[in-house]
Design a protein around this motif. Structure first.
Motif, PDB file in Angstrom:
ATOM      1  N   PRO A 128       0.809  -1.232   0.000  1.00 30.84           N
ATOM      2  CA  PRO A 128       0.000   0.000   0.000  1.00 30.84           C
ATOM      3  C   PRO A 128       0.836   1.273   0.000  1.00 30.84           C
ATOM      4  N   VAL A 129       2.030   1.221   0.619  1.00 33.08           N
ATOM      5  CA  VAL A 129       2.916   2.390   0.601  1.00 33.08           C
ATOM      6  C   VAL A 129       3.366   2.682  -0.826  1.00 33.08           C
ATOM      7  N   GLY A 130       3.739   1.627  -1.555  1.00 30.61           N
ATOM      8  CA  GLY A 130       4.156   1.811  -2.939  1.00 30.61           C
ATOM      9  C   GLY A 130       3.042   2.361  -3.805  1.00 30.61           C
ATOM     10  N   ILE A 131       1.820   1.879  -3.575  1.00 31.47           N
ATOM     11  CA  ILE A 131       0.677   2.375  -4.342  1.00 31.47           C
ATOM     12  C   ILE A 131       0.436   3.849  -4.047  1.00 31.47           C
ATOM     13  N   SER A 132       0.549   4.220  -2.773  1.00 33.46           N
ATOM     14  CA  SER A 132       0.368   5.620  -2.389  1.00 33.46           C
ATOM     15  C   SER A 132       1.405   6.505  -3.071  1.00 33.46           C
ATOM     16  N   GLN A 133       2.656   6.039  -3.117  1.00 30.39           N
ATOM     17  CA  GLN A 133       3.714   6.815  -3.766  1.00 30.39           C
ATOM     18  C   GLN A 133       3.456   6.938  -5.262  1.00 30.39           C
ATOM     19  N   ALA A 134       3.021   5.834  -5.891  1.00 24.51           N
ATOM     20  CA  ALA A 134       2.768   5.865  -7.327  1.00 24.51           C
ATOM     21  C   ALA A 134       1.655   6.848  -7.665  1.00 24.51           C
ATOM     22  N   ARG A 135       0.610   6.846  -6.862  1.00 19.86           N
ATOM     23  CA  ARG A 135      -0.478   7.786  -7.089  1.00 19.86           C
ATOM     24  C   ARG A 135      -0.009   9.224  -6.915  1.00 19.86           C
ATOM     25  N   ALA A 136       0.820   9.446  -5.892  1.00 20.79           N
ATOM     26  CA  ALA A 136       1.324  10.797  -5.651  1.00 20.79           C
ATOM     27  C   ALA A 136       2.213  11.260  -6.802  1.00 20.79           C
ATOM     28  N   GLU A 137       3.054  10.358  -7.320  1.00 16.55           N
ATOM     29  CA  GLU A 137       3.914  10.715  -8.448  1.00 16.55           C
ATOM     30  C   GLU A 137       3.089  11.020  -9.689  1.00 16.55           C
ATOM     31  N   GLN A 138       2.028  10.251  -9.895  1.00 18.87           N
ATOM     32  CA  GLN A 138       1.152  10.486 -11.039  1.00 18.87           C
ATOM     33  C   GLN A 138       0.484  11.860 -10.934  1.00 18.87           C
ATOM     34  N   THR A 139       0.046  12.186  -9.729  1.00 20.01           N
ATOM     35  CA  THR A 139      -0.594  13.486  -9.514  1.00 20.01           C
ATOM     36  C   THR A 139       0.398  14.629  -9.725  1.00 20.01           C
ATOM     37  N   ARG A 140       1.620  14.461  -9.187  1.00 18.36           N
ATOM     38  CA  ARG A 140       2.630  15.516  -9.366  1.00 18.36           C
ATOM     39  C   ARG A 140       2.955  15.724 -10.836  1.00 18.36           C
ATOM     40  N   ALA A 141       3.042  14.627 -11.601  1.00 19.53           N
ATOM     41  CA  ALA A 141       3.333  14.745 -13.033  1.00 19.53           C
ATOM     42  C   ALA A 141       2.199  15.464 -13.757  1.00 19.53           C
ATOM     43  N   ARG A 142       0.969  15.169 -13.362  1.00 17.32           N
ATOM     44  CA  ARG A 142      -0.187  15.802 -14.008  1.00 17.32           C
ATOM     45  C   ARG A 142      -0.261  17.296 -13.697  1.00 17.32           C
ATOM     46  N   LEU A 143       0.137  17.662 -12.466  1.00 15.73           N
ATOM     47  CA  LEU A 143       0.041  19.069 -12.064  1.00 15.73           C
ATOM     48  C   LEU A 143       1.274  19.886 -12.429  1.00 15.73           C
ATOM     49  N   ALA A 144       2.329  19.231 -12.866  1.00 20.48           N
ATOM     50  CA  ALA A 144       3.593  19.940 -13.125  1.00 20.48           C
ATOM     51  C   ALA A 144       3.445  21.109 -14.091  1.00 20.48           C
ATOM     52  N   PRO A 145       2.737  20.974 -15.231  1.00 15.08           N
ATOM     53  CA  PRO A 145       2.606  22.144 -16.128  1.00 15.08           C
ATOM     54  C   PRO A 145       1.911  23.318 -15.460  1.00 15.08           C
ATOM     55  N   GLN A 146       0.881  23.051 -14.663  1.00 13.26           N
ATOM     56  CA  GLN A 146       0.173  24.141 -13.994  1.00 13.26           C
ATOM     57  C   GLN A 146       1.056  24.798 -12.933  1.00 13.26           C
ATOM     58  N   LEU A 147       1.840  23.995 -12.237  1.00 10.52           N
ATOM     59  CA  LEU A 147       2.739  24.542 -11.221  1.00 10.52           C
ATOM     60  C   LEU A 147       3.808  25.423 -11.861  1.00 10.52           C
ATOM     61  N   ARG A 148       4.320  24.990 -13.010  1.00  5.87           N
ATOM     62  CA  ARG A 148       5.327  25.810 -13.704  1.00  5.87           C
ATOM     63  C   ARG A 148       4.723  27.135 -14.157  1.00  5.87           C
ATOM     64  N   GLU A 149       3.478  27.085 -14.602  1.00  2.00           N
ATOM     65  CA  GLU A 149       2.811  28.312 -15.032  1.00  2.00           C
ATOM     66  C   GLU A 149       2.619  29.269 -13.855  1.00  2.00           C
TER      67      GLU A 149
END
Length: 249
Positions: free
Chosen positions: A53-74
């Motif tokens: 479950p820890v690995g799944i939580s990390q994977a989800r968090a990484e996916q979210t960070r990747a999705r939000l990265a363009p908006q954060l850069r803006e």
């Protein structure tokens, strides 16, 4: 003061060591003289499985960070000169997405005591005032308390130690290289106005092999733990990358 000599902690270490020796006894009919090493491998696999479950939580968090990265850069471009506004807008973005910049961190922190306790058993020759019986057991004739560097420094290095400990390190290096190639981290674009220096690409690659360096110095039992951990982590990352692919994939 040694933290692991603190009575409650020492008692936990002693209990864990005794459990491993009990498991070793159960495995003895199958694994023979290497039953303790088999117990180390089996208990490490069990712990890694419990931490899925820890690995799944990390994977989800990484996916979210990747999705939000363009908006954060803006946001960083728009509010570069107003740090307070940048902070507010960033936190609002995370709230709108029902997530947090620290998503995935808490589960990692929660696993630390479990992993730390198990790993400490493999490192300490004396637990709760008596010898750690586990480290006196052998794998192909090599005591689990033996380290490659320690044997070399003491002049006790022989062919069996070099073969068993050396092969373990080589396999960890090989897994590190496979991990580096499959999960190559691209150099992120660096803002020349940022006070944070860019991370050299070469350094990111070297970090994959730190575990192999550690395995040179720790007892064989700890090396087996590290070997199972890096192999498990590689396989888990491959599976989770399919289940939770990066937003850009």
């Amino acid at each position: 003061m040694d933290f692991f000599a603190f009575p409650p902690v020492a008692a936990l270490l002693d209990l864990t060591s005794s459990a491993l020796m009990g498991l070793s006894a159960l495995l003895s009919p199958l694994a023979g003289a290497s039953s303790a090493a088999a117990a180390v491998l089996l208990i490490t696999l069990l712990v890694r499985a419990l931490l899925i479950p820890v690995g799944i939580s990390q994977a989800r968090a990484e996916q979210t960070r990747a999705r939000l990265a363009p908006q954060l850069r803006e946001l960083q471009k728009r509010f570069r000169s107003d740090p307070e506004r940048l902070r507010r807008e960033t936190m609002q973005l995370y709230r709108d997405e029902r997530t947090s910049p620290f998503a995935g961190c808490l589960p990692v922190l929660l696993q630390a005591p479990i992993v730390g306790l198990l790993y400490a058993v493999f490192l300490h020759p004396v637990i709760a005032g008596h010898p750690n019986e586990l480290l006196g057991q052998t794998l192909f004739g090599v005591p689990l308390g033996t380290s490659l560097f320690g044997s070399l420094a003491s002049g006790t290095l022989d062919a069996s130690i070099a073969l068993v400990c050396g092969l373990l390190v080589v396999v960890i290096v090989a897994v590190g290289e496979v991990t580096r190639r499959l999960f190559r981290m691209p150099q992120p674009p660096h803002d020349p106005d940022s006070p944070i220096p860019a991370i050299p690409v070469g350094l990111l690659g070297v970090l994959q092999f730190v575990t192999a360096g550690i395995a040179l110095f720790v007892p064989l039992a700890a090396g087996l733990y590290l070997l199972v951990t890096v192999v498990w982590t590689l396989v888990q990352r491959l599976v989770l990358r399919r289940l939770y692919p990066p937003a850009s994939a």
